[in-house]
Design a protein around this motif. Structure first.
Motif, PDB file in Angstrom:
ATOM      1  N   MET A   1       1.290  -1.404  -0.046  1.00  0.00           N
ATOM      2  CA  MET A   1      -0.013  -0.040   0.355  1.00  0.00           C
ATOM      3  C   MET A   1       1.011   1.026   0.058  1.00  0.00           C
ATOM      4  O   MET A   1       2.273   1.467   0.726  1.00  0.00           O
ATOM      5  N   GLU A   2       0.525   2.318  -0.960  1.00  0.00           N
ATOM      6  CA  GLU A   2       1.371   3.555  -1.243  1.00  0.00           C
ATOM      7  C   GLU A   2       0.430   4.725  -1.236  1.00  0.00           C
ATOM      8  O   GLU A   2      -0.793   4.599  -2.276  1.00  0.00           O
ATOM      9  N   ILE A  53      -4.564   6.427  -2.256  1.00  0.00           N
ATOM     10  CA  ILE A  53      -4.089   5.032  -1.578  1.00  0.00           C
ATOM     11  C   ILE A  53      -4.449   3.613  -2.348  1.00  0.00           C
ATOM     12  O   ILE A  53      -4.826   3.837  -3.049  1.00  0.00           O
ATOM     13  N   SER A  55      -3.499   0.423  -3.775  1.00  0.00           N
ATOM     14  CA  SER A  55      -3.320  -1.522  -3.991  1.00  0.00           C
ATOM     15  C   SER A  55      -3.525  -2.359  -5.000  1.00  0.00           C
ATOM     16  O   SER A  55      -4.080  -2.143  -5.633  1.00  0.00           O
ATOM     17  N   ASN A  56      -1.983  -3.026  -4.993  1.00  0.00           N
ATOM     18  CA  ASN A  56      -2.434  -4.122  -5.968  1.00  0.00           C
ATOM     19  C   ASN A  56      -3.134  -2.852  -7.292  1.00  0.00           C
ATOM     20  O   ASN A  56      -3.342  -3.720  -7.955  1.00  0.00           O
ATOM     21  N   ALA A  60      -6.819   2.591  -3.737  1.00  0.00           N
ATOM     22  CA  ALA A  60      -7.823   1.726  -2.831  1.00  0.00           C
ATOM     23  C   ALA A  60      -8.638   3.113  -2.167  1.00  0.00           C
ATOM     24  O   ALA A  60     -10.221   2.577  -1.877  1.00  0.00           O
ATOM     25  N   CYS A  61      -8.362   4.064  -1.855  1.00  0.00           N
ATOM     26  CA  CYS A  61      -9.299   5.241  -1.978  1.00  0.00           C
ATOM     27  C   CYS A  61      -8.553   6.321  -2.111  1.00  0.00           C
ATOM     28  O   CYS A  61      -7.460   6.465  -2.763  1.00  0.00           O
ATOM     29  N   THR A  89     -13.674   5.362  -1.015  1.00  0.00           N
ATOM     30  CA  THR A  89     -12.756   4.070  -0.970  1.00  0.00           C
ATOM     31  C   THR A  89     -13.668   3.089  -2.211  1.00  0.00           C
ATOM     32  O   THR A  89     -14.840   2.887  -2.658  1.00  0.00           O
ATOM     33  N   LEU A  93     -13.050  -2.800  -1.532  1.00  0.00           N
ATOM     34  CA  LEU A  93     -11.412  -2.968  -1.017  1.00  0.00           C
ATOM     35  C   LEU A  93     -12.518  -1.867   0.386  1.00  0.00           C
ATOM     36  O   LEU A  93     -11.905  -1.842   1.802  1.00  0.00           O
ATOM     37  N   ASN A  96     -11.345  -1.455   5.138  1.00  0.00           N
ATOM     38  CA  ASN A  96     -10.321  -1.575   5.036  1.00  0.00           C
ATOM     39  C   ASN A  96      -9.171  -0.950   6.478  1.00  0.00           C
ATOM     40  O   ASN A  96      -7.996  -0.651   6.561  1.00  0.00           O
ATOM     41  N   TYR A  98      -8.927   2.166   6.163  1.00  0.00           N
ATOM     42  CA  TYR A  98      -8.170   3.667   4.682  1.00  0.00           C
ATOM     43  C   TYR A  98      -8.565   4.840   5.568  1.00  0.00           C
ATOM     44  O   TYR A  98      -7.120   5.515   6.116  1.00  0.00           O
ATOM     45  N   GLU A 101      -4.609   5.582   7.611  1.00  0.00           N
ATOM     46  CA  GLU A 101      -3.500   5.737   6.987  1.00  0.00           C
ATOM     47  C   GLU A 101      -3.627   7.298   6.527  1.00  0.00           C
ATOM     48  O   GLU A 101      -2.441   7.445   6.668  1.00  0.00           O
TER      49      GLU A 101
END
Length: 174
Positions: A1-2, A53, A55-56, A60-61, A89, A93, A96, A98, A101
């Motif tokens: 996750m970034e 964010i 993810s894969n 994700a958000c 979001t 997903l 989770n 977020y 984060e």
């Protein structure tokens, strides 16, 4: 996750996430976001105010940041805060957290920008979102009636009750 700034090639995916958010808002009988034009999103990306964010290889958000919000925060807006808007979001997903984060990132970003507060708002008396945001570290400051909504997106004009949330970084040891 970034966590990264959104890019121009993210516009389609962001608009799809907003559509999914609107559908959820309708389903849950919440205040519904308006349709955002491509140009609006592109402008936020070019200004470096739209974040994500990843993810894969999926967004994700995502959320937007502003540095002033006088129509909502009035006298409290003293150029000492970052304001988070439109946290959205990916429907595949959800759940989770977020928000945790985003809060970690926002605290660091606010300090980097020389700001004391991280703030956000939500419309209506949405008890689930109040719980969600307070569980992630925001103080719930109460509900205010907005009066100067002419320059805000249309959903603010339809629902004048606005919940205010804040993290004071001086109380965080930051």
């Amino acid at each position: 996750m970034e966590i990264k700034k959104c890019l121009l090639n993210d516009v389609g995916e962001i608009l799809s996430l907003y559509e999914a958010a609107r559908n959820l808002q309708i389903q849950r009988k919440m205040v519904v976001w308006p349709f955002f034009q491509d140009a609006f999103i592109i402008n936020e990306i070019k200004e470096g105010r739209l974040w994500k964010i990843v993810s894969n290889d999926l967004i994700a958000c995502n959320w937007a940041v502003t540095f002033e919000d006088k129509e909502i925060w009035g006298e409290k807006d003293k150029n000492d805060a970052i304001y988070i808007h439109r946290i959205c979001t990916n429907p595949t997903l959800r759940g989770n957290r977020y928000i945790d984060e985003i809060v970690k990132w926002a605290k660091q970003y606010a300090i980097q920008m020389g700001k004391r507060f991280v703030r956000l708002d939500t419309l209506g008396n949405n008890t689930k979102l109040i719980t969600h945001y307070t569980s992630s570290g925001f103080d719930f400051l109460g509900i205010v009636k907005l009066t100067d909504t002419a320059n805000l997106p249309s959903h603010y004009q339809k629902e004048p009750s606005c919940c205010l949330f804040e993290i004071d970084l001086r109380n965080e040891g930051g």
